[in-house]
Each structure stands twice: as structure tokens, then as C-alpha cells.
Design a protein around this motif. Structure first.
Motif, PDB file in Angstrom:
ATOM      1  N   LEU A 108       0.822  -1.210   0.000  1.00 41.80           N
ATOM      2  CA  LEU A 108       0.000   0.000   0.000  1.00 41.80           C
ATOM      3  C   LEU A 108       0.857   1.262   0.000  1.00 41.80           C
ATOM      4  O   LEU A 108       0.560   2.233  -0.705  1.00 41.80           O
ATOM      5  CB  LEU A 108      -0.933  -0.004   1.215  1.00 41.80           C
ATOM      6  N   LEU A 109       1.934   1.255   0.772  1.00 40.75           N
ATOM      7  CA  LEU A 109       2.824   2.418   0.849  1.00 40.75           C
ATOM      8  C   LEU A 109       3.539   2.667  -0.485  1.00 40.75           C
ATOM      9  O   LEU A 109       3.707   3.818  -0.905  1.00 40.75           O
ATOM     10  CB  LEU A 109       3.852   2.221   1.964  1.00 40.75           C
ATOM     11  N   ILE A 110       3.953   1.593  -1.129  1.00 38.79           N
ATOM     12  CA  ILE A 110       4.633   1.731  -2.424  1.00 38.79           C
ATOM     13  C   ILE A 110       3.695   2.328  -3.468  1.00 38.79           C
ATOM     14  O   ILE A 110       4.073   3.236  -4.226  1.00 38.79           O
ATOM     15  CB  ILE A 110       5.167   0.367  -2.897  1.00 38.79           C
ATOM     16  N   LYS A 111       2.453   1.841  -3.517  1.00 38.63           N
ATOM     17  CA  LYS A 111       1.492   2.372  -4.484  1.00 38.63           C
ATOM     18  C   LYS A 111       1.099   3.805  -4.155  1.00 38.63           C
ATOM     19  O   LYS A 111       0.845   4.609  -5.055  1.00 38.63           O
ATOM     20  CB  LYS A 111       0.244   1.479  -4.509  1.00 38.63           C
ATOM     21  N   TRP A 112       1.058   4.149  -2.879  1.00 37.71           N
ATOM     22  CA  TRP A 112       0.747   5.529  -2.478  1.00 37.71           C
ATOM     23  C   TRP A 112       1.878   6.471  -2.875  1.00 37.71           C
ATOM     24  O   TRP A 112       1.641   7.583  -3.339  1.00 37.71           O
ATOM     25  CB  TRP A 112       0.529   5.577  -0.968  1.00 37.71           C
ATOM     26  N   ASP A 113       3.111   6.023  -2.717  1.00 38.86           N
ATOM     27  CA  ASP A 113       4.273   6.856  -3.008  1.00 38.86           C
ATOM     28  C   ASP A 113       4.479   7.052  -4.505  1.00 38.86           C
ATOM     29  O   ASP A 113       4.836   8.141  -4.958  1.00 38.86           O
ATOM     30  CB  ASP A 113       5.517   6.210  -2.389  1.00 38.86           C
ATOM     31  N   ASP A 114       4.273   5.988  -5.280  1.00 43.92           N
ATOM     32  CA  ASP A 114       4.485   6.061  -6.733  1.00 43.92           C
ATOM     33  C   ASP A 114       3.465   5.157  -7.419  1.00 43.92           C
ATOM     34  O   ASP A 114       3.758   4.009  -7.746  1.00 43.92           O
ATOM     35  CB  ASP A 114       5.916   5.628  -7.079  1.00 43.92           C
ATOM     36  N   PRO A 115       2.233   5.657  -7.632  1.00 45.49           N
ATOM     37  CA  PRO A 115       1.122   4.842  -8.151  1.00 45.49           C
ATOM     38  C   PRO A 115       1.373   4.233  -9.528  1.00 45.49           C
ATOM     39  O   PRO A 115       0.743   3.236  -9.884  1.00 45.49           O
ATOM     40  CB  PRO A 115      -0.053   5.830  -8.211  1.00 45.49           C
ATOM     41  N   TYR A 141      11.906   4.480  -8.793  1.00 46.58           N
ATOM     42  CA  TYR A 141      10.928   4.940  -9.770  1.00 46.58           C
ATOM     43  C   TYR A 141      10.945   4.014 -10.988  1.00 46.58           C
ATOM     44  O   TYR A 141      11.935   3.302 -11.227  1.00 46.58           O
ATOM     45  CB  TYR A 141      11.217   6.383 -10.182  1.00 46.58           C
ATOM     46  N   VAL A 142       9.873   4.042 -11.760  1.00 48.23           N
ATOM     47  CA  VAL A 142       9.699   3.080 -12.851  1.00 48.23           C
ATOM     48  C   VAL A 142      10.759   3.210 -13.943  1.00 48.23           C
ATOM     49  O   VAL A 142      11.009   2.264 -14.685  1.00 48.23           O
ATOM     50  CB  VAL A 142       8.290   3.215 -13.471  1.00 48.23           C
ATOM     51  N   ASP A 143      11.408   4.373 -14.067  1.00 50.10           N
ATOM     52  CA  ASP A 143      12.409   4.576 -15.106  1.00 50.10           C
ATOM     53  C   ASP A 143      13.828   4.393 -14.590  1.00 50.10           C
ATOM     54  O   ASP A 143      14.795   4.873 -15.194  1.00 50.10           O
ATOM     55  CB  ASP A 143      12.266   5.968 -15.726  1.00 50.10           C
ATOM     56  N   ALA A 144      13.985   3.678 -13.468  1.00 47.45           N
ATOM     57  CA  ALA A 144      15.292   3.541 -12.819  1.00 47.45           C
ATOM     58  C   ALA A 144      16.342   2.909 -13.739  1.00 47.45           C
ATOM     59  O   ALA A 144      17.483   3.374 -13.791  1.00 47.45           O
ATOM     60  CB  ALA A 144      15.153   2.722 -11.536  1.00 47.45           C
ATOM     61  N   GLU A 145      15.973   1.863 -14.457  1.00 49.32           N
ATOM     62  CA  GLU A 145      16.942   1.172 -15.311  1.00 49.32           C
ATOM     63  C   GLU A 145      17.425   2.068 -16.439  1.00 49.32           C
ATOM     64  O   GLU A 145      18.612   2.055 -16.791  1.00 49.32           O
ATOM     65  CB  GLU A 145      16.310  -0.103 -15.879  1.00 49.32           C
ATOM     66  N   GLU A 146      16.520   2.869 -17.001  1.00 51.00           N
ATOM     67  CA  GLU A 146      16.881   3.765 -18.084  1.00 51.00           C
ATOM     68  C   GLU A 146      17.829   4.875 -17.615  1.00 51.00           C
ATOM     69  O   GLU A 146      18.654   5.379 -18.390  1.00 51.00           O
ATOM     70  CB  GLU A 146      15.637   4.397 -18.710  1.00 51.00           C
ATOM     71  N   ARG A 147      17.732   5.257 -16.346  1.00 55.19           N
ATOM     72  CA  ARG A 147      18.548   6.343 -15.810  1.00 55.19           C
ATOM     73  C   ARG A 147      19.911   5.888 -15.293  1.00 55.19           C
ATOM     74  O   ARG A 147      20.769   6.720 -14.964  1.00 55.19           O
ATOM     75  CB  ARG A 147      17.787   7.043 -14.677  1.00 55.19           C
ATOM     76  N   LEU A 148      20.121   4.582 -15.234  1.00 52.88           N
ATOM     77  CA  LEU A 148      21.351   4.059 -14.654  1.00 52.88           C
ATOM     78  C   LEU A 148      22.597   4.516 -15.396  1.00 52.88           C
ATOM     79  O   LEU A 148      23.595   4.910 -14.773  1.00 52.88           O
ATOM     80  CB  LEU A 148      21.306   2.528 -14.626  1.00 52.88           C
ATOM     81  N   ALA A 149      22.547   4.474 -16.725  1.00 49.72           N
ATOM     82  CA  ALA A 149      23.735   4.814 -17.517  1.00 49.72           C
ATOM     83  C   ALA A 149      24.281   6.200 -17.181  1.00 49.72           C
ATOM     84  O   ALA A 149      25.496   6.412 -17.128  1.00 49.72           O
ATOM     85  CB  ALA A 149      23.417   4.710 -19.005  1.00 49.72           C
ATOM     86  N   SER A 150      23.380   7.139 -16.924  1.00 53.90           N
ATOM     87  CA  SER A 150      23.809   8.512 -16.641  1.00 53.90           C
ATOM     88  C   SER A 150      24.378   8.668 -15.232  1.00 53.90           C
ATOM     89  O   SER A 150      24.970   9.698 -14.905  1.00 53.90           O
ATOM     90  CB  SER A 150      22.631   9.473 -16.827  1.00 53.90           C
ATOM     91  N   LEU A 151      24.201   7.631 -14.394  1.00 55.60           N
ATOM     92  CA  LEU A 151      24.659   7.717 -13.005  1.00 55.60           C
ATOM     93  C   LEU A 151      25.917   6.898 -12.730  1.00 55.60           C
ATOM     94  O   LEU A 151      26.495   7.005 -11.641  1.00 55.60           O
ATOM     95  CB  LEU A 151      23.541   7.228 -12.069  1.00 55.60           C
ATOM     96  N   THR A 198      12.735   6.030  -4.397  1.00 52.83           N
ATOM     97  CA  THR A 198      11.568   6.756  -3.901  1.00 52.83           C
ATOM     98  C   THR A 198      11.701   6.991  -2.392  1.00 52.83           C
ATOM     99  O   THR A 198      12.573   6.420  -1.738  1.00 52.83           O
ATOM    100  CB  THR A 198      10.273   5.962  -4.168  1.00 52.83           C
ATOM    101  N   LYS A 199      10.812   7.810  -1.852  1.00 52.48           N
ATOM    102  CA  LYS A 199      10.854   8.089  -0.412  1.00 52.48           C
ATOM    103  C   LYS A 199      10.585   6.819   0.398  1.00 52.48           C
ATOM    104  O   LYS A 199      11.299   6.517   1.357  1.00 52.48           O
ATOM    105  CB  LYS A 199       9.826   9.168  -0.057  1.00 52.48           C
ATOM    106  N   ILE A 200       9.560   6.094   0.015  1.00 52.82           N
ATOM    107  CA  ILE A 200       9.270   4.833   0.701  1.00 52.82           C
ATOM    108  C   ILE A 200      10.385   3.828   0.435  1.00 52.82           C
ATOM    109  O   ILE A 200      10.773   3.059   1.315  1.00 52.82           O
ATOM    110  CB  ILE A 200       7.915   4.261   0.248  1.00 52.82           C
ATOM    111  N   GLY A 201      10.921   3.879  -0.771  1.00 51.08           N
ATOM    112  CA  GLY A 201      12.019   2.981  -1.129  1.00 51.08           C
ATOM    113  C   GLY A 201      13.220   3.147  -0.224  1.00 51.08           C
ATOM    114  O   GLY A 201      13.847   2.170   0.188  1.00 51.08           O
TER     115      GLY A 201
END
Length: 225
Positions: free
Chosen positions: A55-62, A89-99, A119-122
Motif C-alpha cells: 500500500l505504501l509503495i502504491k501511495w508513493d508512486d502509483p 521509480y519506474v524509469d530507474a533502469e533507463e537512468r542508470l547509464a547517466s549515473l 523513492t521516499k518509501i524505497g
């Protein structure tokens, strides 16, 4: 996706000791039985926690799912899907290269203390290692054990030397010597050495000892991010 280089286990340093560790049918039988029973009991007792975290995960990032499945490399290089509570966040894998340039550990791992993809809950469930709880399903299936080397990513194994690949000789675990000895504070080389120490000396009582240490480490949030 498969690992291109097969495991040349005969060429590994210390392989003789590893064979001894793996050829103990009584130990392996007790280990599997303990894994199955504790994982099953854990999933039943933790069901309320699973519901609250979901529930917390869906509340934080539906937009995203509650669980996150990722291909990992298991025993002898076999691939399996490892499950976690989604902490990014759902785009985490796509953002990895830049990090990757901000990686805070050396070797074939990526760790970033202030990872903007989390995410905050994460961040909260990672601090308490709650994000790892769905791996109890992997333990039931036999893909993982309660105790063993950390399951590696495919891109990490692509960078392994034959020496590093010795950590793939045993079933990966939710916890292990690396996890109870500093976790993210340790370098990749230190992680490998701890994993190989486990591979060559593991026993039922060592597993029990690591499990008790894991409880202490998780309660302290030691080295988790």
C-alpha cells in the motif's frame, strides 16, 4: 540473455576446497530443508507487512508495480528472476547509464548513497532491508538460499575474472558474510574475498551464525542504502 563465457571451474584457485564444501549431502539436505521451512513460515508471518508495504509503495508512486523482478546470476551461472519490493521509480533502469560516473564502490558493482532513482518509501524499506523480503519466494523455489553470496547482475558477471566467478559455485543467498560484515561500506574485492571464504568453509552452523548476525545488522540498519 545468457552469460557468454562458461564457467571454467577447474581453473579456479582453491577449487578443490570448493568441491569439498559442495559435496556434503547431509549439510546440503539440512540447508535446503531449513531454507524451505523458514521461508514458508516467514512468508506467512510477514503477510501483514507485505500488505502494508504494498500500500505504501502504491501511495508513493502509483505508476509502478509493487514488486520488481530482475534477472540475476545464480549457481553455476544459471539465470533466475529475483524478486524485491520496488524501491525505485519506474524509469530507474533507463537512468542508470547517466549515473554510473557517480558509482561509490570499485569493481563490478554500482552503489550510490544518494541515488536519485530511489523513492521516499524505497529509501525507508531499503534502510530496514524490507525490500529484500520477497526473495523468500526465491528461497521457496530453490533459486536462492537464506545464506549465500549476493546474487549478481548479468552486467556485473560480464566483468568478473575467473577468480571472481568462484562465488557462483554455490546457491546465492538473501544474507551472507558480506552482508553481515559491512555491506555497502566494503569494496567489491572485499565482498569477493568474504564470499569465497564462505564457499570454502561453509557449514550448517556457519549459516545459523550468519542468520543471527543478519538480524542484528538489519535492526541497526548497518551499511544499508
Amino acid at each position: 540473455m545468457e552469460i557468454e563465457e562458461s564457467l571454467n571451474v577447474g581453473a579456479f584457485n582453491g577449487f578443490g576446497n570448493s568441491v569439498v564444501a559442495q559435496s556434503q549431502p547431509l549439510y546440503l539436505g539440512f540447508k535446503r530443508m531449513t531454507d524451505f521451512v523458514l521461508a514458508l513460515v516467514g512468508l506467512i508471518l510477514l503477510l501483514p507487512v507485505f500488505l502494508i508495504v504494498a500500500l505504501l509503495i502504491k501511495w508513493d508512486d502509483p505508476k509502478g508495480t509493487v514488486f520488481f523482478g530482475q534477472d540475476r546470476v545464480g549457481k553455476d551461472g544459471e539465470l533466475f528472476k529475483m524478486y524485491k519490493f520496488r524501491s525505485m521509480y519506474v524509469d530507474a533502469e533507463e537512468r542508470l547509464a547517466s549515473l554510473l560516473k557517480h558509482n561509490e564502490v570499485s569493481g563490478a558493482m554500482f552503489k550510490m548513497k544518494e541515488d536519485p532513482r530511489v523513492t521516499k518509501i524505497g529509501a525507508c524499506i531499503r534502510k530496514c532491508s524490507i525490500d529484500e523480503l520477497p526473495q523468500l519466494f526465491n528461497v521457496l523455489k530453490g533459486d536462492m538460499s537464506l545464506v549465500g553470496p549476493r546474487p549478481a547482475l548479468i552486467r556485473e558477471v560480464d566483468e568478473y575474472t575467473n577468480y571472481d566467478k568462484q562465488r557462483l559455485l554455490v546457491t546465492p543467498g538473501i544474507s551472507g558474510l558480506w552482508q553481515v560484515s559491512g555491506r555497502s561500506r566494503l569494496t567489491f574485492a572485499q565482498m569477493v574475498e568474504l564470499d569465497l571464504e564462505y564457499v570454502t568453509t561453509r557449514s550448517y552452523w556457519m549459516d545459523i551464525k550468519i542468520l543471527f548476525k543478519t538480524v542484528k545488522v538489519v535492526c541497526n540498519g548497518d551499511g544499508a542504502y
